[in-house]
Design an enzyme around this catalytic site. Structure first.
Site, PDB file in Angstrom:
ATOM      1  N   ASN A   7       0.873  -1.178   0.000  1.00 25.57           N
ATOM      2  CA  ASN A   7       0.000   0.000   0.000  1.00 25.57           C
ATOM      3  C   ASN A   7       0.903   1.220   0.000  1.00 25.57           C
ATOM      4  O   ASN A   7       1.347   1.682   1.048  1.00 25.57           O
ATOM      5  CB  ASN A   7      -0.907  -0.038   1.237  1.00 25.57           C
ATOM      6  CG  ASN A   7      -1.866   1.134   1.288  1.00 25.57           C
ATOM      7  OD1 ASN A   7      -1.819   2.040   0.466  1.00 25.57           O
ATOM      8  ND2 ASN A   7      -2.736   1.124   2.275  1.00 25.57           N
ATOM      9  N   ARG A  85      -2.146  -1.785  -3.986  1.00 25.12           N
ATOM     10  CA  ARG A  85      -3.129  -0.711  -4.038  1.00 25.12           C
ATOM     11  C   ARG A  85      -2.742   0.221  -5.180  1.00 25.12           C
ATOM     12  O   ARG A  85      -1.600   0.680  -5.259  1.00 25.12           O
ATOM     13  CB  ARG A  85      -3.135   0.061  -2.725  1.00 25.12           C
ATOM     14  CG  ARG A  85      -4.032   1.299  -2.757  1.00 25.12           C
ATOM     15  CD  ARG A  85      -3.578   2.312  -1.744  1.00 25.12           C
ATOM     16  NE  ARG A  85      -4.346   3.551  -1.839  1.00 25.12           N
ATOM     17  CZ  ARG A  85      -3.912   4.723  -1.431  1.00 25.12           C
ATOM     18  NH1 ARG A  85      -2.709   4.851  -0.905  1.00 25.12           N
ATOM     19  NH2 ARG A  85      -4.664   5.801  -1.552  1.00 25.12           N
ATOM     20  N   HIS A 173      -9.786   6.334  -2.033  1.00 25.43           N
ATOM     21  CA  HIS A 173      -9.824   5.657  -0.732  1.00 25.43           C
ATOM     22  C   HIS A 173     -10.978   4.643  -0.673  1.00 25.43           C
ATOM     23  O   HIS A 173     -11.487   4.336   0.400  1.00 25.43           O
ATOM     24  CB  HIS A 173      -9.979   6.664   0.416  1.00 25.43           C
ATOM     25  CG  HIS A 173      -8.792   7.530   0.652  1.00 25.43           C
ATOM     26  ND1 HIS A 173      -8.898   8.854   0.992  1.00 25.43           N
ATOM     27  CD2 HIS A 173      -7.459   7.266   0.592  1.00 25.43           C
ATOM     28  CE1 HIS A 173      -7.686   9.379   1.128  1.00 25.43           C
ATOM     29  NE2 HIS A 173      -6.797   8.421   0.894  1.00 25.43           N
ATOM     30  N   HIS A 201     -12.036   9.462   6.270  1.00 25.98           N
ATOM     31  CA  HIS A 201     -10.656   8.961   6.191  1.00 25.98           C
ATOM     32  C   HIS A 201      -9.718  10.163   6.213  1.00 25.98           C
ATOM     33  O   HIS A 201      -9.640  10.928   5.251  1.00 25.98           O
ATOM     34  CB  HIS A 201     -10.462   8.144   4.912  1.00 25.98           C
ATOM     35  CG  HIS A 201      -9.086   7.572   4.766  1.00 25.98           C
ATOM     36  ND1 HIS A 201      -8.854   6.219   4.741  1.00 25.98           N
ATOM     37  CD2 HIS A 201      -7.867   8.162   4.624  1.00 25.98           C
ATOM     38  CE1 HIS A 201      -7.558   5.997   4.604  1.00 25.98           C
ATOM     39  NE2 HIS A 201      -6.949   7.183   4.532  1.00 25.98           N
ATOM     40  N   GLY A 203      -5.884  11.417   6.746  1.00 27.58           N
ATOM     41  CA  GLY A 203      -4.466  11.130   6.818  1.00 27.58           C
ATOM     42  C   GLY A 203      -3.731  12.158   5.991  1.00 27.58           C
ATOM     43  O   GLY A 203      -4.218  13.273   5.786  1.00 27.58           O
ATOM     44  N   GLY A 205      -3.425  11.939   2.917  1.00 21.43           N
ATOM     45  CA  GLY A 205      -4.516  12.083   1.971  1.00 21.43           C
ATOM     46  C   GLY A 205      -5.808  11.951   2.766  1.00 21.43           C
ATOM     47  O   GLY A 205      -5.881  11.155   3.700  1.00 21.43           O
ATOM     48  N   ARG A 234      -1.826  18.658  -0.222  1.00 23.69           N
ATOM     49  CA  ARG A 234      -2.793  18.978  -1.273  1.00 23.69           C
ATOM     50  C   ARG A 234      -3.830  19.974  -0.762  1.00 23.69           C
ATOM     51  O   ARG A 234      -4.261  19.907   0.377  1.00 23.69           O
ATOM     52  CB  ARG A 234      -3.483  17.697  -1.759  1.00 23.69           C
ATOM     53  CG  ARG A 234      -2.628  16.888  -2.711  1.00 23.69           C
ATOM     54  CD  ARG A 234      -3.219  15.522  -2.951  1.00 23.69           C
ATOM     55  NE  ARG A 234      -2.754  14.550  -1.959  1.00 23.69           N
ATOM     56  CZ  ARG A 234      -3.316  13.372  -1.756  1.00 23.69           C
ATOM     57  NH1 ARG A 234      -4.387  13.020  -2.434  1.00 23.69           N
ATOM     58  NH2 ARG A 234      -2.814  12.539  -0.855  1.00 23.69           N
ATOM     59  N   ASP A 275       2.549  17.192   8.529  1.00 25.01           N
ATOM     60  CA  ASP A 275       2.281  16.218   9.595  1.00 25.01           C
ATOM     61  C   ASP A 275       1.423  16.867  10.678  1.00 25.01           C
ATOM     62  O   ASP A 275       1.848  17.829  11.324  1.00 25.01           O
ATOM     63  CB  ASP A 275       3.603  15.721  10.187  1.00 25.01           C
ATOM     64  CG  ASP A 275       3.427  14.467  11.033  1.00 25.01           C
ATOM     65  OD1 ASP A 275       2.558  14.477  11.927  1.00 25.01           O
ATOM     66  OD2 ASP A 275       4.160  13.486  10.796  1.00 25.01           O
ATOM     67  N   ARG A 277       0.735  15.868  13.564  1.00 22.09           N
ATOM     68  CA  ARG A 277       1.357  15.808  14.889  1.00 22.09           C
ATOM     69  C   ARG A 277       2.242  17.027  15.128  1.00 22.09           C
ATOM     70  O   ARG A 277       2.239  17.613  16.221  1.00 22.09           O
ATOM     71  CB  ARG A 277       2.166  14.509  15.025  1.00 22.09           C
ATOM     72  CG  ARG A 277       1.301  13.258  15.047  1.00 22.09           C
ATOM     73  CD  ARG A 277       2.110  11.999  14.839  1.00 22.09           C
ATOM     74  NE  ARG A 277       2.618  11.898  13.467  1.00 22.09           N
ATOM     75  CZ  ARG A 277       3.190  10.792  12.956  1.00 22.09           C
ATOM     76  NH1 ARG A 277       3.325   9.711  13.712  1.00 22.09           N
ATOM     77  NH2 ARG A 277       3.606  10.776  11.705  1.00 22.09           N
ATOM     78  N   GLY A 323      -4.737   7.822   9.571  1.00 20.25           N
ATOM     79  CA  GLY A 323      -3.786   8.154  10.622  1.00 20.25           C
ATOM     80  C   GLY A 323      -4.263   9.243  11.559  1.00 20.25           C
ATOM     81  O   GLY A 323      -4.124   9.146  12.779  1.00 20.25           O
ATOM     82  N   GLY A 325      -7.545  10.465  11.702  1.00 17.18           N
ATOM     83  CA  GLY A 325      -8.851  10.077  12.218  1.00 17.18           C
ATOM     84  C   GLY A 325      -8.766   9.089  13.365  1.00 17.18           C
ATOM     85  O   GLY A 325      -9.558   9.142  14.312  1.00 17.18           O
ATOM     86  N   ASN A 327      -5.962   8.655  15.396  1.00 22.43           N
ATOM     87  CA  ASN A 327      -5.018   8.984  16.468  1.00 22.43           C
ATOM     88  C   ASN A 327      -5.164  10.380  17.050  1.00 22.43           C
ATOM     89  O   ASN A 327      -4.433  10.718  17.988  1.00 22.43           O
ATOM     90  CB  ASN A 327      -3.582   8.814  15.944  1.00 22.43           C
ATOM     91  CG  ASN A 327      -3.302   7.376  15.551  1.00 22.43           C
ATOM     92  OD1 ASN A 327      -3.491   6.465  16.344  1.00 22.43           O
ATOM     93  ND2 ASN A 327      -2.851   7.167  14.313  1.00 22.43           N
ATOM     94  N   GLU A 380      -7.289  -1.427   4.771  1.00 20.70           N
ATOM     95  CA  GLU A 380      -7.119  -1.477   3.327  1.00 20.70           C
ATOM     96  C   GLU A 380      -6.311  -2.699   2.903  1.00 20.70           C
ATOM     97  O   GLU A 380      -6.631  -3.365   1.917  1.00 20.70           O
ATOM     98  CB  GLU A 380      -6.411  -0.212   2.847  1.00 20.70           C
ATOM     99  CG  GLU A 380      -7.246   1.050   2.958  1.00 20.70           C
ATOM    100  CD  GLU A 380      -6.453   2.280   2.605  1.00 20.70           C
ATOM    101  OE1 GLU A 380      -6.750   2.890   1.568  1.00 20.70           O
ATOM    102  OE2 GLU A 380      -5.538   2.638   3.364  1.00 20.70           O
TER     103      GLU A 380
END
Length: 598
Positions: A7, A85, A173, A201, A203, A205, A234, A275, A277, A323, A325, A327, A380
């Site tokens: 993936n 993927r 996705h 979703h 992340g 993306g 993006r 990121d 985070r 990621g 969603g 965390n 996925e």
């Protein structure tokens, strides 16, 4: 079967090994992420243990090159298939395909539609085929799940020549949205066909999908993975007029603008990092750019959830994955704050303590919330592994033919409706027996009135039902002037109202639907045809010149049912068939995830 799944995202490599023996069991999970300064973070989970380390990896190619040694270290080198993927399959690929040179060339033609993703996917495919040249390799496409989107959701309002050149919305996705919607239905304990779900979703993306009663109805991404939500690098939604403005004001070319929208926009363009985070840490220190980026990100997601609730006529569940969603409790809260008017109430303690271990899908809504809120890890790779194994095994052969009956517009009346339309205590007169035992067409007729027009002499089918149901075609819906949803028979909650006119009175009733195509069958014929109650199959109807394959045809098994497929008049006209014909069943191409299949 031992299946390796790659993936490859726009900024990461995730991989897994699955053993397929009826069920799909993950035996190893790995990831290479946060590529920067010639290094990356590596995470490997196997047999209940986890290792984390940094490595000298400057990108996806170097990461893939390390995978064979990792598999050998854990005794998993005897692979039987590799699944990949692939972000964009356009309208060319409605199902997974085994990769060969011709298929890869067709995928390459779609690169302009996903310039960040398809090249990385193709690079992984090329490297993998060199590493395991004797093993079948399969592509599973992000866009396939969204090919069920109706034309009004996929069509851009642009000149016809542009649309004929391929300009339309696709959505991405899909593998993730398909899994999390089914996982949410399983956790809630209801059938997927009974739920309206916003799959969120988030992340690097990010996209939101309106999964309307088991089918993708709309997705925030469009022709490319650039449309929709704010993402890591993006932009998401941008006024198309920006291209002309930036060209005139800054002298930028289309290629330069497009590159910036893909690679230097989104969170990175707003606050310098892709990121979340990093941004949450910076925002806590008072960084104004990071604070704005977080607010823009949450606002865009909240806006799409509201839009899709409206599009589906309501909302039963919101599911967070990806990621961010999974965390970021803070981001989930920011997105949901303000949706109380829709019946969304978050339990903040449950939100903070959500435990996703063991493929859990905890519910984090507050007591009394009309909308369920869930969080779950996307799977996925598991879905890709299952679909890879199915592709390698090959499609199941045709399991037989069934009669196909064209169902014209008709109504099923309740007792109360019959009394109002024809007089108290009136008994309908059976005139023509139908092939389903105990069912008949009545001598009596009614008219159906909408805001624009009227349908006269509409048939009544008996016996009476607990709720009135009115079944028409899409063409009829335009004649009435009503937007009518596709529904399984009996699934009438939230359907439009329409007026029925009889000789003794009128009834305004909900229950107006476009009936989803379906097959009635009995246990003996179902066993002969290899069908299961509640599954979906593909059925090819018509001749070679105008025939069509009708996907997602629901199987309904009843003790005494007569075996036949029901389609409406519009579907029959599209396939160029008359009142009756036969259809050829092909099982497995549009298989539905059933509860327990994680």
């Amino acid at each position: 079967m031992l299946v390796l799944v790659f993936n490859v995202g726009s900024s990461s490599l995730k991989f897994g090994v699955f053993r397929i023996d009826g069920e799909a069991r993950e035996v190893l999970k790995g990831s290479y992420e946060r590529f920067r300064d010639g290094g990356c973070e590596v995470r490997i989970r196997h047999a209940g243990t986890e290792e984390r380390r940094t490595a000298e990896c400057d990108g996806v190619a170097a990461s893939i090159a390390e995978v064979p040694a990792t598999l050998d270290r854990f005794g998993l080198g005897s692979l039987e298939a590799v699944g990949h993927r692939v972000a964009h399959g356009g309208s060319l690929f409605a199902a997974p395909v085994i990769l060969d040179e011709a298929t890869i060339a067709r995928i390459e033609t779609l690169t302009p539609l996903a310039p960040l993703h398809n090249p990385a996917n193709l690079e992984a495919i090329a490297l993998s085929r060199r590493l395991w040249p004797e093993i079948p390799q399969v592509a599973v496409f992000d866009t396939s799940f969204h090919l069920s989107n109706p034309p009004f959701a996929t069509t851009y309002a642009v000149p016809k020549a542009w649309r004929e050149a391929g300009l339309r919305r696709y959505g991405f996705h899909g593998t993730s949205h398909k899994y999390v919607a089914a996982r949410a239905a399983e956790e809630i304990g209801m059938g997927l066909a009974d739920l309206r779900i916003a799959s969120v979703h988030l992340g690097n993306g990010a996209s939101i999908c309106a999964v309307n009663r088991g089918v993708s109805m709309d997705s925030s991404m469009g022709m490319t993975p650039l449309e929709g939500l704010v993402m890591g690098t993006r932009s998401g939604d941008v006024d198309p007029g920006a291209f002309g403005h930036l060209s005139r004001q800054l002298g930028l070319s289309i290629a330069e603008i497009e590159d910036a929208l893909y690679s230097r926009s989104g969170l990175k363009g707003l606050a310098g990092s892709a990121d979340m985070r990093d941004l949450e840490d910076a925002a806590a220190r008072g960084d104004a750019d990071a604070q704005l980026a977080i607010e823009v990100y949450a606002y865009r997601a909240r806006k799409y959830i509201g839009a899709y609730a409206a599009a589906m006529g309501g909302l039963d569940a919101i599911v967070f994955t990806g990621g961010i969603g999974e965390n970021s409790p803070a981001m989930r809260r920011r997105i949901l704050d303000g949706l109380e008017f829709m019946g969304v109430r978050l339990d903040h303690e449950r939100n903070q303590a959500a435990d996703l271990s063991g493929q859990a899908a905890p519910q984090i809504q507050a007591y009394g919330s009309r909308v369920r809120v869930l969080v779950t890890e996307t799977a996925e790779q598991l879905m890709i592994a299952r679909e890879t194994a199915m592709a390698v095994a090959g499609p199941k052969p045709s399991t037989g033919r069934v009669p196909v009956a064209v169902s014209g517009r008709h109504v099923h009346l309740s007792g109360a409706a019959a009394d109002t339309l024809f007089g108290p205590g009136y008994v309908l007169t059976p005139q023509t027996p139908l092939r389903q035992p105990g069912h008949w067409a009545a001598r009596e007729r009614v008219a159906v009135e909408g805001p624009k027009g009227r349908l006269d002499h509409v048939a009544i089918l008996g016996p009476l039902r607990p709720r009135t149901q009115v079944e028409i075609s899409r063409t009829d819906s335009f004649a009435l002037g009503i937007d009518v949803p596709v529904r399984d028979s009996g699934k009438l909650d939230g359907t439009p109202s329409v007026t029925l006119v009889g000789p003794a009175g009128t009834v305004k009733t909900e229950g107006l639907i476009l009936a989803a195509r379906h097959i009635h069958t009995n246990p003996a014929d179902a066993a002969r045809l290899g069908l299961e109650d509640g599954e979906h199959v593909d059925v090819h109807v018509g001749d070679d010149s105008r025939g069509l394959t009708f996907a997602r045809t629901l199987v309904r098994i009843g003790a005494d049912s007569f075996t036949e497929m029901h389609i409406d008049t519009d579907e029959a006209n599209a396939a160029g068939i008359g009142a009756t014909t036969d259809g050829e069943i092909v099982v497995g191409a549009t298989a539905t995830i059933r509860p327990g299949h994680r």
